[in-house]
Design a protein around this motif. Structure first.
Motif, PDB file in Angstrom:
ATOM      1  N   MET A 171       0.808  -1.218   0.000  1.00  0.00           N
ATOM      2  CA  MET A 171       0.000   0.000   0.000  1.00  0.00           C
ATOM      3  C   MET A 171       0.844   1.272   0.000  1.00  0.00           C
ATOM      4  O   MET A 171       0.512   2.225  -0.677  1.00  0.00           O
ATOM      5  CB  MET A 171      -0.935   0.022   1.208  1.00  0.00           C
ATOM      6  CG  MET A 171      -1.953  -1.063   1.192  1.00  0.00           C
ATOM      7  SD  MET A 171      -3.079  -0.856  -0.172  1.00  0.00           S
ATOM      8  CE  MET A 171      -4.546  -1.508   0.543  1.00  0.00           C
ATOM      9  N   GLU A 172       1.934   1.306   0.736  1.00  0.00           N
ATOM     10  CA  GLU A 172       2.713   2.536   0.835  1.00  0.00           C
ATOM     11  C   GLU A 172       3.522   2.819  -0.422  1.00  0.00           C
ATOM     12  O   GLU A 172       4.085   3.883  -0.576  1.00  0.00           O
ATOM     13  CB  GLU A 172       3.633   2.517   2.060  1.00  0.00           C
ATOM     14  CG  GLU A 172       4.705   1.450   2.046  1.00  0.00           C
ATOM     15  CD  GLU A 172       4.218   0.098   2.577  1.00  0.00           C
ATOM     16  OE1 GLU A 172       5.020  -0.844   2.576  1.00  0.00           O
ATOM     17  OE2 GLU A 172       3.061  -0.027   2.973  1.00  0.00           O
ATOM     18  N   PRO A 223      -7.670   2.112   3.839  1.00  0.00           N
ATOM     19  CA  PRO A 223      -7.235   0.781   4.273  1.00  0.00           C
ATOM     20  C   PRO A 223      -8.219  -0.335   3.933  1.00  0.00           C
ATOM     21  O   PRO A 223      -7.837  -1.489   3.850  1.00  0.00           O
ATOM     22  CB  PRO A 223      -7.065   0.920   5.786  1.00  0.00           C
ATOM     23  CG  PRO A 223      -7.853   2.120   6.164  1.00  0.00           C
ATOM     24  CD  PRO A 223      -7.896   3.018   4.960  1.00  0.00           C
ATOM     25  N   ASN A 224      -9.489  -0.003   3.699  1.00  0.00           N
ATOM     26  CA  ASN A 224     -10.494  -1.034   3.425  1.00  0.00           C
ATOM     27  C   ASN A 224     -10.894  -1.117   1.952  1.00  0.00           C
ATOM     28  O   ASN A 224     -11.826  -1.841   1.611  1.00  0.00           O
ATOM     29  CB  ASN A 224     -11.739  -0.796   4.283  1.00  0.00           C
ATOM     30  CG  ASN A 224     -11.408  -0.905   5.761  1.00  0.00           C
ATOM     31  OD1 ASN A 224     -10.725  -1.826   6.177  1.00  0.00           O
ATOM     32  ND2 ASN A 224     -11.870   0.039   6.541  1.00  0.00           N
TER      33      ASN A 224
END
Length: 150
Positions: free
Chosen positions: A72-73, A107-108
């Motif tokens: 993700m980052e 995040p979801n």
């Protein structure tokens, strides 16, 4: 997906790109992308560029092992939404600084799910988020920045 060509085509379609767009972003010819996807060419010297353009893990694209999605980052989302008021025909400066990496803010919601949205859906989502942020700031007494209200 067993082959490089299958994975390349899958990632390209998942990201909503045409062969022409991927070719332009990776600085390859459209026929090269077509040859990779059809299996006429079995691997690419430009594999790293293709993985970066498609925002997928290099090892997954090359071998099919490991996760397809980047952590993700690692997402740079600065080129996922169309620029407003900027003509694509304008020449870009030759010596450009790299864009900063933006962390994925949801995040979801998987980035791959976001990539399935049409450009109109993305514009609507951006407008919705902007309206929500401005409304929240107004309730807190914070003046909106960056655009005229009214």
């Amino acid at each position: 997906m067993k082959t490089f060509s299958d994975r390349l085509k899958h990632a390209r379609l998942l990201r909503g790109h045409t062969q022409k767009t991927v070719a332009r972003l990776a600085r390859l010819s459209q026929s090269a992308i077509g040859s990779y996807e059809s299996g006429l060419r079995h691997s690419s010297r430009s594999l790293r560029k293709l993985a970066q353009v498609l925002k997928v893990e290099l090892e997954w694209l090359e071998t099919g092992k490991g996760p397809m999605e980047l952590p993700m980052e690692g997402y740079d989302l600065s080129d996922t939404l169309p620029s407003t008021g900027v003509s694509e025909s304008l020449a870009r400066p030759a010596a450009r600084r790299p864009r900063p990496q933006a962390p994925w803010p949801f995040p979801n919601i998987a980035p791959a799910l976001f990539d399935t949205l049409t450009p109109d859906d993305r514009a609507m989502l951006e407008a919705l988020a902007q309206t929500f942020i401005e409304t929240t700031q107004a309730r807190r007494g914070i003046k909106p920045r960056g655009r005229k209200v009214g």
